[in-house]
Design a protein around this motif. Structure first.
Motif, PDB file in Angstrom:
ATOM      1  N   ARG A 154      -3.230   4.197  -6.482  1.00 11.24           N
ATOM      2  CA  ARG A 154      -3.214   4.573  -5.077  1.00 11.24           C
ATOM      3  C   ARG A 154      -3.131   3.122  -4.256  1.00 11.24           C
ATOM      4  O   ARG A 154      -2.299   2.889  -3.532  1.00 11.24           O
ATOM      5  CB  ARG A 154      -4.423   5.266  -4.577  1.00 11.24           C
ATOM      6  CG  ARG A 154      -4.573   6.570  -4.930  1.00 11.24           C
ATOM      7  CD  ARG A 154      -5.890   7.120  -4.659  1.00 11.24           C
ATOM      8  NE  ARG A 154      -6.106   8.617  -5.141  1.00 11.24           N
ATOM      9  CZ  ARG A 154      -6.065   9.900  -4.257  1.00 11.24           C
ATOM     10  NH1 ARG A 154      -5.666   9.483  -3.019  1.00 11.24           N
ATOM     11  NH2 ARG A 154      -6.266  10.783  -4.677  1.00 11.24           N
ATOM     12  N   VAL A 155      -4.067   2.233  -4.683  1.00 12.62           N
ATOM     13  CA  VAL A 155      -3.847   0.646  -3.968  1.00 12.62           C
ATOM     14  C   VAL A 155      -2.536   0.112  -4.318  1.00 12.62           C
ATOM     15  O   VAL A 155      -1.976  -0.707  -3.420  1.00 12.62           O
ATOM     16  CB  VAL A 155      -5.009  -0.193  -4.565  1.00 12.62           C
ATOM     17  CG1 VAL A 155      -4.905  -1.754  -4.014  1.00 12.62           C
ATOM     18  CG2 VAL A 155      -6.350   0.643  -3.988  1.00 12.62           C
ATOM     19  N   SER A 156      -2.216   0.084  -5.358  1.00 16.50           N
ATOM     20  CA  SER A 156      -0.796  -0.552  -5.827  1.00 16.50           C
ATOM     21  C   SER A 156       0.333   0.075  -5.266  1.00 16.50           C
ATOM     22  O   SER A 156       1.390  -0.678  -4.820  1.00 16.50           O
ATOM     23  CB  SER A 156      -0.435  -0.474  -7.508  1.00 16.50           C
ATOM     24  OG  SER A 156      -0.248   1.046  -7.789  1.00 16.50           O
ATOM     25  N   ASP A 157       0.164   1.407  -4.712  1.00 16.70           N
ATOM     26  CA  ASP A 157       1.005   1.967  -3.940  1.00 16.70           C
ATOM     27  C   ASP A 157       1.479   1.877  -2.440  1.00 16.70           C
ATOM     28  O   ASP A 157       2.294   2.001  -1.825  1.00 16.70           O
ATOM     29  CB  ASP A 157       1.260   3.459  -3.940  1.00 16.70           C
ATOM     30  CG  ASP A 157       1.870   4.062  -5.406  1.00 16.70           C
ATOM     31  OD1 ASP A 157       2.173   3.111  -6.197  1.00 16.70           O
ATOM     32  OD2 ASP A 157       1.255   5.169  -5.856  1.00 16.70           O
ATOM     33  N   LEU A 158       0.128   0.890  -1.913  1.00 15.38           N
ATOM     34  CA  LEU A 158       0.185   0.772  -0.602  1.00 15.38           C
ATOM     35  C   LEU A 158       0.798  -0.528  -0.300  1.00 15.38           C
ATOM     36  O   LEU A 158       0.884  -1.235  -1.019  1.00 15.38           O
ATOM     37  CB  LEU A 158      -1.277   0.506   0.092  1.00 15.38           C
ATOM     38  CG  LEU A 158      -2.130   1.707  -0.298  1.00 15.38           C
ATOM     39  CD1 LEU A 158      -3.743   1.224  -0.039  1.00 15.38           C
ATOM     40  CD2 LEU A 158      -1.739   2.884   0.632  1.00 15.38           C
ATOM     41  N   ASN A 159       1.398  -0.785   1.057  1.00 18.08           N
ATOM     42  CA  ASN A 159       1.883  -1.914   1.421  1.00 18.08           C
ATOM     43  C   ASN A 159       1.032  -2.678   1.967  1.00 18.08           C
ATOM     44  O   ASN A 159       0.986  -2.811   3.406  1.00 18.08           O
ATOM     45  CB  ASN A 159       3.437  -1.567   2.182  1.00 18.08           C
ATOM     46  CG  ASN A 159       4.206  -2.831   2.662  1.00 18.08           C
ATOM     47  OD1 ASN A 159       4.013  -3.713   2.059  1.00 18.08           O
ATOM     48  ND2 ASN A 159       4.828  -2.604   3.863  1.00 18.08           N
ATOM     49  N   ILE A 160       0.162  -3.499   1.519  1.00 21.68           N
ATOM     50  CA  ILE A 160      -0.803  -4.279   2.021  1.00 21.68           C
ATOM     51  C   ILE A 160      -0.540  -5.686   1.645  1.00 21.68           C
ATOM     52  O   ILE A 160       0.003  -6.085   0.836  1.00 21.68           O
ATOM     53  CB  ILE A 160      -2.288  -3.664   1.638  1.00 21.68           C
ATOM     54  CG1 ILE A 160      -2.172  -3.512   0.038  1.00 21.68           C
ATOM     55  CG2 ILE A 160      -2.523  -2.219   2.232  1.00 21.68           C
ATOM     56  CD1 ILE A 160      -3.551  -3.073  -0.448  1.00 21.68           C
ATOM     57  N   SER A 370     -10.933  -6.350  -3.874  1.00 20.57           N
ATOM     58  CA  SER A 370     -12.024  -5.363  -3.903  1.00 20.57           C
ATOM     59  C   SER A 370     -12.331  -4.519  -2.614  1.00 20.57           C
ATOM     60  O   SER A 370     -12.705  -3.169  -2.704  1.00 20.57           O
ATOM     61  CB  SER A 370     -13.336  -6.217  -3.970  1.00 20.57           C
ATOM     62  OG  SER A 370     -13.583  -6.742  -5.298  1.00 20.57           O
ATOM     63  N   GLN A 371     -12.130  -5.045  -1.352  1.00 20.41           N
ATOM     64  CA  GLN A 371     -12.240  -4.315  -0.036  1.00 20.41           C
ATOM     65  C   GLN A 371     -11.296  -3.310  -0.140  1.00 20.41           C
ATOM     66  O   GLN A 371     -11.663  -2.138   0.401  1.00 20.41           O
ATOM     67  CB  GLN A 371     -12.281  -5.434   1.016  1.00 20.41           C
ATOM     68  CG  GLN A 371     -13.252  -6.056   1.056  1.00 20.41           C
ATOM     69  CD  GLN A 371     -13.451  -7.008   2.440  1.00 20.41           C
ATOM     70  OE1 GLN A 371     -13.711  -6.393   3.448  1.00 20.41           O
ATOM     71  NE2 GLN A 371     -13.376  -8.471   2.169  1.00 20.41           N
ATOM     72  N   TRP A 372     -10.085  -3.614  -0.329  1.00 19.72           N
ATOM     73  CA  TRP A 372      -9.112  -2.418  -0.394  1.00 19.72           C
ATOM     74  C   TRP A 372      -9.447  -1.107  -1.490  1.00 19.72           C
ATOM     75  O   TRP A 372      -9.078  -0.034  -1.254  1.00 19.72           O
ATOM     76  CB  TRP A 372      -7.575  -3.057  -0.660  1.00 19.72           C
ATOM     77  CG  TRP A 372      -6.770  -3.557   0.442  1.00 19.72           C
ATOM     78  CD1 TRP A 372      -6.812  -4.862   0.822  1.00 19.72           C
ATOM     79  CD2 TRP A 372      -6.424  -2.962   1.652  1.00 19.72           C
ATOM     80  NE1 TRP A 372      -6.197  -4.973   1.841  1.00 19.72           N
ATOM     81  CE2 TRP A 372      -5.992  -3.688   2.674  1.00 19.72           C
ATOM     82  CE3 TRP A 372      -6.701  -1.379   1.939  1.00 19.72           C
ATOM     83  CZ2 TRP A 372      -5.391  -3.522   3.904  1.00 19.72           C
ATOM     84  CZ3 TRP A 372      -5.970  -1.187   3.320  1.00 19.72           C
ATOM     85  CH2 TRP A 372      -5.563  -2.476   4.130  1.00 19.72           C
ATOM     86  N   ILE A 373      -9.930  -1.695  -2.623  1.00 21.63           N
ATOM     87  CA  ILE A 373     -10.182  -0.943  -3.707  1.00 21.63           C
ATOM     88  C   ILE A 373     -11.355   0.034  -3.232  1.00 21.63           C
ATOM     89  O   ILE A 373     -11.301   1.380  -3.376  1.00 21.63           O
ATOM     90  CB  ILE A 373     -10.504  -1.563  -5.018  1.00 21.63           C
ATOM     91  CG1 ILE A 373      -9.248  -2.210  -5.668  1.00 21.63           C
ATOM     92  CG2 ILE A 373     -11.102  -0.598  -5.883  1.00 21.63           C
ATOM     93  CD1 ILE A 373      -9.366  -3.091  -6.788  1.00 21.63           C
ATOM     94  N   MET A 374     -12.134  -0.516  -2.578  1.00 25.37           N
ATOM     95  CA  MET A 374     -13.479   0.193  -2.117  1.00 25.37           C
ATOM     96  C   MET A 374     -13.278   1.260  -1.036  1.00 25.37           C
ATOM     97  O   MET A 374     -13.607   2.193  -0.770  1.00 25.37           O
ATOM     98  CB  MET A 374     -14.565  -0.632  -1.614  1.00 25.37           C
ATOM     99  CG  MET A 374     -15.340  -1.133  -2.817  1.00 25.37           C
ATOM    100  SD  MET A 374     -15.906   0.328  -4.078  1.00 25.37           S
ATOM    101  CE  MET A 374     -16.516   1.432  -2.828  1.00 25.37           C
ATOM    102  N   THR A 375     -12.216   0.728  -0.168  1.00 19.75           N
ATOM    103  CA  THR A 375     -11.558   1.575   0.980  1.00 19.75           C
ATOM    104  C   THR A 375     -10.969   3.083   0.435  1.00 19.75           C
ATOM    105  O   THR A 375     -11.195   3.879   0.913  1.00 19.75           O
ATOM    106  CB  THR A 375     -10.549   0.901   1.816  1.00 19.75           C
ATOM    107  OG1 THR A 375     -10.971  -0.257   2.258  1.00 19.75           O
ATOM    108  CG2 THR A 375      -9.900   1.789   2.853  1.00 19.75           C
ATOM    109  N   GLU A 376     -10.136   2.711  -0.683  1.00 13.96           N
ATOM    110  CA  GLU A 376      -9.551   3.933  -1.668  1.00 13.96           C
ATOM    111  C   GLU A 376     -10.425   4.694  -2.275  1.00 13.96           C
ATOM    112  O   GLU A 376     -10.498   6.127  -2.077  1.00 13.96           O
ATOM    113  CB  GLU A 376      -8.413   3.558  -2.542  1.00 13.96           C
ATOM    114  CG  GLU A 376      -6.913   3.223  -1.851  1.00 13.96           C
ATOM    115  CD  GLU A 376      -6.549   4.614  -1.141  1.00 13.96           C
ATOM    116  OE1 GLU A 376      -6.735   5.597  -1.510  1.00 13.96           O
ATOM    117  OE2 GLU A 376      -6.298   4.406  -0.010  1.00 13.96           O
TER     118      GLU A 376
END
Length: 488
Positions: A154-160, A370-376
């Motif tokens: 999911r994180v890898s698919d985000l444009n962040i 890590s913060q983006w991962i925890m958000t997901e």
């Protein structure tokens, strides 16, 4: 030379038996080199000659010859019955004039070295043959690899962006956390949340930001925080407060030691580390009321909250705080993975802003990845899925350890029956030197956490953890531990 350093050195090298250089010269060169580079310091002990012979895979006579030459050079002292201690490293200054005296630098550093027992725990936890009966971490076997793969996808698919983040941390994570924490009766805004690299960093920031020299921190007796040096370098004093089955006893606080604007109380009210006690709902209200009357802020460390077996624990003290009296700490280090290095502080905006400013000065923000991962994890609902499964596994692990204690310790110790968390607080019936138990266990490749590292006084306790070791390791380790205690 004055000896201040302590602890046993760690060796992960073997001489080359195919070399033209004799084994003795290789060993002497290796030992000299480690001391010269500052890896080993004055005051540290070498393993016994028997152990060195095993580590280097050589005859004991080769070790005796090597140590004899080092002793003649005045580098080590070998005393019968006391082992071999590094006593001098000034020879390195003669033979390598550019080498600084690292021991002198270390001795004058702001932070004092950790308790030798805690240093040993930190080192030997990662030795392959060690059985870890005190480790306060989730077993790697319990990590939800399948769910993690889904979250990473999911994180890898985000444009962040993975650049630096704002001082308080990723807004999306803070907003998601506020939504998640409503289940604990906590109603907070993202502006009241600071993302940190775990509860330990939260405590460090508090000590740097709002406490100062001569401040007083009140803690439970015993307490996890006693095993750390987090407050020491600032000249902050820790004072203990007794506990009973319902938690810390606020009426036992000596209010004459409180300094207005310079005192704070630290508590782990839910599945307390190390005793496993959960503070009752009435005691939480009583503690908050006492602290309000005495203008004493509270640090509520709530990292074990979600690890209950059956019935949820009482809501956090923060949930009944209407005057901004409580700084609330949480993290995913116990519930998911300490390697994420994600935790949070919740408090008044003015305090959170101050802590965020100091955090930016120390590390410029926790890992954005890590913060983006925890958000997901929170947004997907997979964190809740994992927690529900982990609770069941943790309960099975706990009951397995309790059965083992009934089998092997019922006549020599007593213990609590946990309702959650990681720990069993084992109290040995007879007075024995718990530090000697620790060292005897270590010789048998059993690593325990002796109770006196959490206490202001000596005790006959051991903090056992059922969260990490496998069932087989638990059984083998506890059998060995019970035999050690019986012999003593």
């Amino acid at each position: 030379m004055k000896t201040k350093s302590s602890g046993t050195v760690i060796i992960d090298w073997k001489p080359d038996k195919g070399s033209d250089i004799t084994l003795t010269k290789q060993i002497i060169g290796y030992l000299k080199g480690r001391i010269a580079k500052g890896d080993w310091l004055v005051g540290q002990k070498l393993p016994s000659q028997r152990k060195l012979a095993q580590l280097f895979d050589v005859n004991r006579s080769t070790i005796a010859e090597s140590l004899s030459e080092l002793s003649a050079l005045g580098i080590v002292d070998s005393s019968f019955g006391k082992g071999t201690t590094i006593i001098n490293n000034t020879w390195s200054l003669i033979f390598a004039g550019s080498t600084p005296d690292w021991n002198n630098y270390i001795e004058h550093g702001i932070h004092r070295p950790n308790n030798p027992t805690i240093q040993a725990i930190n080192k030997f936890e990662f030795f392959e043959p060690i059985t870890r009966l005190g480790t306060g971490e989730m077993s790697p076997d319990e990590f939800p690899c399948d769910l993690m793969a889904s979250v990473l996808k999911r994180v890898s698919d985000l444009n962040i962006s993975y650049n630096y983040l704002e001082p308080l941390g990723l807004y999306e994570l803070r907003a998601g956390l506020c939504k998640y924490l409503k289940k604990f009766n906590l109603s907070v805004e993202p502006s009241q949340v600071l993302i940190v690299s775990g509860s330990l960093q939260a405590l460090q920031l508090i000590s740097l930001s709002i406490l100062g020299p001569n401040s007083v921190v009140l803690v439970e007796e015993p307490s996890y925080i006693k095993s750390l040096r987090v407050f020491d370098f600032s000249g902050i004093t820790m004072k203990n407060v007794p506990m009973d089955k319902d938690g810390i006893q606020p009426w036992m606080i000596d209010d004459t030691i409180l300094k207005k604007g310079m005192s704070i109380l630290y508590t782990i009210p839910t599945f307390h580390n190390p005793t496993g006690i959960t503070m009752s709902e009435n005691r939480r209200s009583e503690l908050l009321r006492w602290c309000r009357l005495n203008q004493l802020p509270i640090i509520e460390d709530d990292v074990y909250r979600e690890l209950y077996f059956d019935d949820p624990p009482p809501f956090p003290i923060k949930s009944i705080d209407t005057s901004g009296n409580v700084l609330y700490l949480g993290s995913v280090s116990k519930s998911l993975a300490p390697g994420f290095r994600i935790g949070w502080i919740i408090g008044p905006e003015s305090i959170v802003e101050r802590l965020g400013d100091i955090k930016m000065q120390t590390d410029y923000g926790s890992s954005s990845l890590s913060q983006w991962i925890m958000t997901e994890w929170f947004a997907s609902g997979l964190y809740e899925v994992h927690i529900q499964k982990f609770r069941k596994q943790l309960k099975k692990r706990c009951f397995f350890m309790l059965r083992l204690l009934d089998m092997y310790f019922s006549d020599i110790a007593t213990w609590n029956i946990p309702k959650g968390g990681f720990y069993i607080w084992l109290k040995i019936n007879k007075s024995i030197p718990i530090e000697k138990v620790f060292h005897h266990a270590l010789k048998d490749n059993i690593l325990i956490n002796p109770g006196d590292i959490y206490s202001f006084k000596k005790n006959n306790c051991i903090r056992l953890s059922y969260s990490y070791a496998s069932n087989q390791d638990m059984e083998d380790g506890l059998i060995k531990l019970s035999n050690i205690i019986r012999k003593m």
